[in-house]
Design a protein around this motif. Structure first.
Motif, PDB file in Angstrom:
ATOM      1  N   PRO A 103      45.056  53.054  45.982  1.00 36.17           N
ATOM      2  CA  PRO A 103      44.708  54.347  45.378  1.00 36.17           C
ATOM      3  C   PRO A 103      44.356  55.427  46.400  1.00 36.17           C
ATOM      4  CG  PRO A 103      43.733  52.563  44.117  1.00 36.17           C
ATOM      5  CD  PRO A 103      44.335  51.940  45.339  1.00 36.17           C
ATOM      6  N   SER A 104      43.800  55.030  47.554  1.00 41.42           N
ATOM      7  CA  SER A 104      43.429  56.009  48.578  1.00 41.42           C
ATOM      8  C   SER A 104      44.606  56.427  49.442  1.00 41.42           C
ATOM      9  CB  SER A 104      42.338  55.425  49.479  1.00 41.42           C
ATOM     10  OG  SER A 104      42.852  54.331  50.235  1.00 41.42           O
ATOM     11  N   ASN A 105      45.760  55.764  49.291  1.00 39.16           N
ATOM     12  CA  ASN A 105      46.969  56.023  50.073  1.00 39.16           C
ATOM     13  C   ASN A 105      46.821  55.655  51.549  1.00 39.16           C
ATOM     14  OD1 ASN A 105      48.541  57.344  47.897  1.00 39.16           O
ATOM     15  ND2 ASN A 105      46.932  58.888  48.061  1.00 39.16           N
ATOM     16  N   GLU A 106      45.812  54.877  51.891  1.00 37.64           N
ATOM     17  CA  GLU A 106      45.590  54.489  53.284  1.00 37.64           C
ATOM     18  C   GLU A 106      46.160  53.117  53.610  1.00 37.64           C
ATOM     19  OE1 GLU A 106      41.427  54.792  53.948  1.00 37.64           O
ATOM     20  OE2 GLU A 106      41.404  56.989  53.894  1.00 37.64           O
ATOM     21  N   SER A 139      54.949  39.623  42.331  1.00 35.06           N
ATOM     22  CA  SER A 139      54.279  40.907  42.115  1.00 35.06           C
ATOM     23  C   SER A 139      52.915  40.879  42.784  1.00 35.06           C
ATOM     24  CB  SER A 139      54.129  41.194  40.611  1.00 35.06           C
ATOM     25  OG  SER A 139      53.568  42.475  40.386  1.00 35.06           O
ATOM     26  N   VAL A 140      52.461  42.046  43.214  1.00 38.10           N
ATOM     27  CA  VAL A 140      51.145  42.191  43.829  1.00 38.10           C
ATOM     28  C   VAL A 140      50.627  43.582  43.509  1.00 38.10           C
ATOM     29  CG1 VAL A 140      52.116  42.997  46.021  1.00 38.10           C
ATOM     30  CG2 VAL A 140      49.828  41.979  45.984  1.00 38.10           C
ATOM     31  N   LEU A 141      49.308  43.730  43.383  1.00 35.54           N
ATOM     32  CA  LEU A 141      48.728  45.048  43.141  1.00 35.54           C
ATOM     33  C   LEU A 141      47.299  45.089  43.649  1.00 35.54           C
ATOM     34  CD1 LEU A 141      46.697  44.630  40.480  1.00 35.54           C
ATOM     35  CD2 LEU A 141      48.859  44.720  39.256  1.00 35.54           C
ATOM     36  N   PHE A 142      46.818  46.314  43.899  1.00 40.70           N
ATOM     37  CA  PHE A 142      45.430  46.551  44.253  1.00 40.70           C
ATOM     38  C   PHE A 142      44.594  46.751  42.992  1.00 40.70           C
ATOM     39  CE2 PHE A 142      47.299  47.889  48.296  1.00 40.70           C
ATOM     40  CZ  PHE A 142      46.360  47.463  49.229  1.00 40.70           C
ATOM     41  N   HIS A 143      43.369  46.203  42.988  1.00 40.63           N
ATOM     42  CA  HIS A 143      42.393  46.656  42.004  1.00 40.63           C
ATOM     43  C   HIS A 143      42.079  48.115  42.310  1.00 40.63           C
ATOM     44  CE1 HIS A 143      38.449  47.159  40.051  1.00 40.63           C
ATOM     45  NE2 HIS A 143      38.862  46.213  39.224  1.00 40.63           N
ATOM     46  N   GLU A 146      40.020  48.913  45.252  1.00 40.04           N
ATOM     47  CA  GLU A 146      40.633  48.469  46.507  1.00 40.04           C
ATOM     48  C   GLU A 146      39.939  47.277  47.154  1.00 40.04           C
ATOM     49  OE1 GLU A 146      41.806  51.537  49.233  1.00 40.04           O
ATOM     50  OE2 GLU A 146      41.913  53.056  47.664  1.00 40.04           O
ATOM     51  N   SER A 147      39.040  46.625  46.441  1.00 38.96           N
ATOM     52  CA  SER A 147      38.341  45.475  47.021  1.00 38.96           C
ATOM     53  C   SER A 147      39.105  44.174  46.833  1.00 38.96           C
ATOM     54  CB  SER A 147      36.949  45.336  46.392  1.00 38.96           C
ATOM     55  OG  SER A 147      37.058  45.005  45.005  1.00 38.96           O
ATOM     56  N   GLN A 148      40.027  44.139  45.877  1.00 33.87           N
ATOM     57  CA  GLN A 148      40.745  42.920  45.560  1.00 33.87           C
ATOM     58  C   GLN A 148      42.238  43.178  45.395  1.00 33.87           C
ATOM     59  OE1 GLN A 148      39.013  41.134  42.068  1.00 33.87           O
ATOM     60  NE2 GLN A 148      36.964  41.001  42.968  1.00 33.87           N
ATOM     61  N   VAL A 163      40.383  41.535  49.675  1.00 37.54           N
ATOM     62  CA  VAL A 163      41.248  42.284  50.582  1.00 37.54           C
ATOM     63  C   VAL A 163      40.801  42.141  52.037  1.00 37.54           C
ATOM     64  CG1 VAL A 163      41.989  44.614  51.234  1.00 37.54           C
ATOM     65  CG2 VAL A 163      41.983  43.939  48.841  1.00 37.54           C
ATOM     66  N   MET A 164      39.502  41.974  52.275  1.00 37.98           N
ATOM     67  CA  MET A 164      38.997  41.949  53.643  1.00 37.98           C
ATOM     68  C   MET A 164      39.436  40.705  54.404  1.00 37.98           C
ATOM     69  SD  MET A 164      37.557  44.804  53.936  1.00 37.98           S
ATOM     70  CE  MET A 164      36.774  44.556  55.527  1.00 37.98           C
ATOM     71  N   ASN A 165      39.393  39.524  53.751  1.00 40.24           N
ATOM     72  CA  ASN A 165      39.697  38.284  54.465  1.00 40.24           C
ATOM     73  C   ASN A 165      40.795  37.448  53.817  1.00 40.24           C
ATOM     74  OD1 ASN A 165      38.395  37.137  52.224  1.00 40.24           O
ATOM     75  ND2 ASN A 165      36.419  37.048  53.298  1.00 40.24           N
ATOM     76  N   MET A 166      41.347  37.936  52.713  1.00 34.92           N
ATOM     77  CA  MET A 166      42.423  37.262  51.987  1.00 34.92           C
ATOM     78  C   MET A 166      42.023  35.866  51.513  1.00 34.92           C
ATOM     79  SD  MET A 166      44.949  39.137  51.324  1.00 34.92           S
ATOM     80  CE  MET A 166      46.212  40.304  51.784  1.00 34.92           C
ATOM     81  N   ASN A 167      40.743  35.678  51.198  1.00 30.55           N
ATOM     82  CA  ASN A 167      40.308  34.450  50.555  1.00 30.55           C
ATOM     83  C   ASN A 167      40.519  34.561  49.047  1.00 30.55           C
ATOM     84  OD1 ASN A 167      39.463  33.191  52.914  1.00 30.55           O
ATOM     85  ND2 ASN A 167      37.388  34.045  52.774  1.00 30.55           N
ATOM     86  N   ALA A 168      40.940  33.458  48.428  1.00 31.47           N
ATOM     87  CA  ALA A 168      41.127  33.451  46.980  1.00 31.47           C
ATOM     88  C   ALA A 168      39.770  33.449  46.283  1.00 31.47           C
ATOM     89  CB  ALA A 168      41.936  32.231  46.564  1.00 31.47           C
ATOM     90  N   ILE A 169      39.577  34.415  45.406  1.00 33.44           N
ATOM     91  CA  ILE A 169      38.323  34.526  44.658  1.00 33.44           C
ATOM     92  C   ILE A 169      38.406  33.772  43.338  1.00 33.44           C
ATOM     93  CG2 ILE A 169      36.726  36.138  43.546  1.00 33.44           C
ATOM     94  CD1 ILE A 169      37.801  38.281  45.513  1.00 33.44           C
TER      95      ILE A 169
END
Length: 256
Positions: A103-106, A139-143, A146-148, A163-169
């Protein structure tokens, strides 16, 4: 476009342009009302263009990200008269099936047939973090915060990732019997939809990971699902050629 296959498309936020990726490696843009060709990026990829996404803001020039059958991910600056390549990266070893912009386009995330998902820094053009799983990501998407990340694929699972460490929550069963092909989350992240090879469209509470509604009607594999901008409808398309429009139930019935 005769004798060509279109593999992906996106629409700019202002609704003025439809961008699409094609089997001849070109990106073509069309005017929505007339269907006339607006511009063509020749040799956008050396092979087919298999994924495309448009940035959420409409600065001038605006930006889009493409993924190819060649495994490359590319960022483009776009105006009606000129389209330029900002950067090109290749870390996927197989076709890129999905790209999504944060969403932030970064940042953007790309998902590949090789079982990898990579988050890219769009400002500096470098990889930030990656994951590798024994599945084909469809398929993949951001929450929205942007945290997940949310992924789905041939393992029939829908997985939440940090998103920070790619651990499955969290890992939930997206289907009991078939691949999950497509996901889309609403604007505030309260609910999302999924569709896949079981021919069903499912509506989920995001935080609970609970399935509340199932839409049955497709006679073929559901290849894409999307929530409309006003969040009153869900649109699904199937390999049988059907386009279904579903009414979203009152969110109070499945979101607190």
């Amino acid at each position: 476009m005769p004798n060509l296959d279109c593999f992906c498309l996106g629409i700019t936020n202002d609704g003025t342009t439809i961008v699409s990726g094609w089997s001849d490696g070109k990106i073509r843009a069309f005017l929505p009302e007339s269907g006339k060709l607006k511009f063509v990026i020749k040799d956008a990829h050396t092979e087919a263009v298999t994924a495309i996404a448009v940035c959420n803001d409409m600065q001038h020039p605006w930006k889009m990200v493409s993924g190819g059958h060649d495994g490359r991910v590319r960022l483009w600056n776009v105006t009606s008269s000129h389209q330029s390549l900002v950067f090109s990266v290749k870390e996927h070893r197989a076709p890129v099936y999905a790209v999504k912009i944060s969403p932030s386009n970064e940042q953007c995330v790309s998902a590949s047939k090789d079982g990898s998902c990579i988050v890219w820094d769009l400002i500096n053009g470098v990889r930030q973090v990656a994951l590798l799983e024994n599945t084909v990501f469809m398929s993949v998407l951001f929450h929205p915060d942007e945290s997940q990340l949310l992924t789905c694929g041939t393992d029939r699972k829908i997985t939440y990732w940090d998103v920070m460490n790619m651990n499955a929550i969290r890992i939930i069963d997206g289907s009991d019997s078939a691949d999950v092909n497509s996901l889309h989350v609403n604007s505030d992240g309260r609910f999302f939809v999924s569709g896949g090879a079981d021919k069903k469209v499912n509506l989920w509470n995001y935080d609970e990971g609970s399935k509340y509604y199932v839409g049955e009607g497709h006679s073929g594999v559901v290849s894409k699902v999307r929530i409309s901008p006003d969040e009153q409808r869900i649109i699904s398309v199937g390999t049988e050629g059907g386009i279904f429009i579903w009414k979203v139930p009152d969110p109070a019935s499945f979101c607190q």
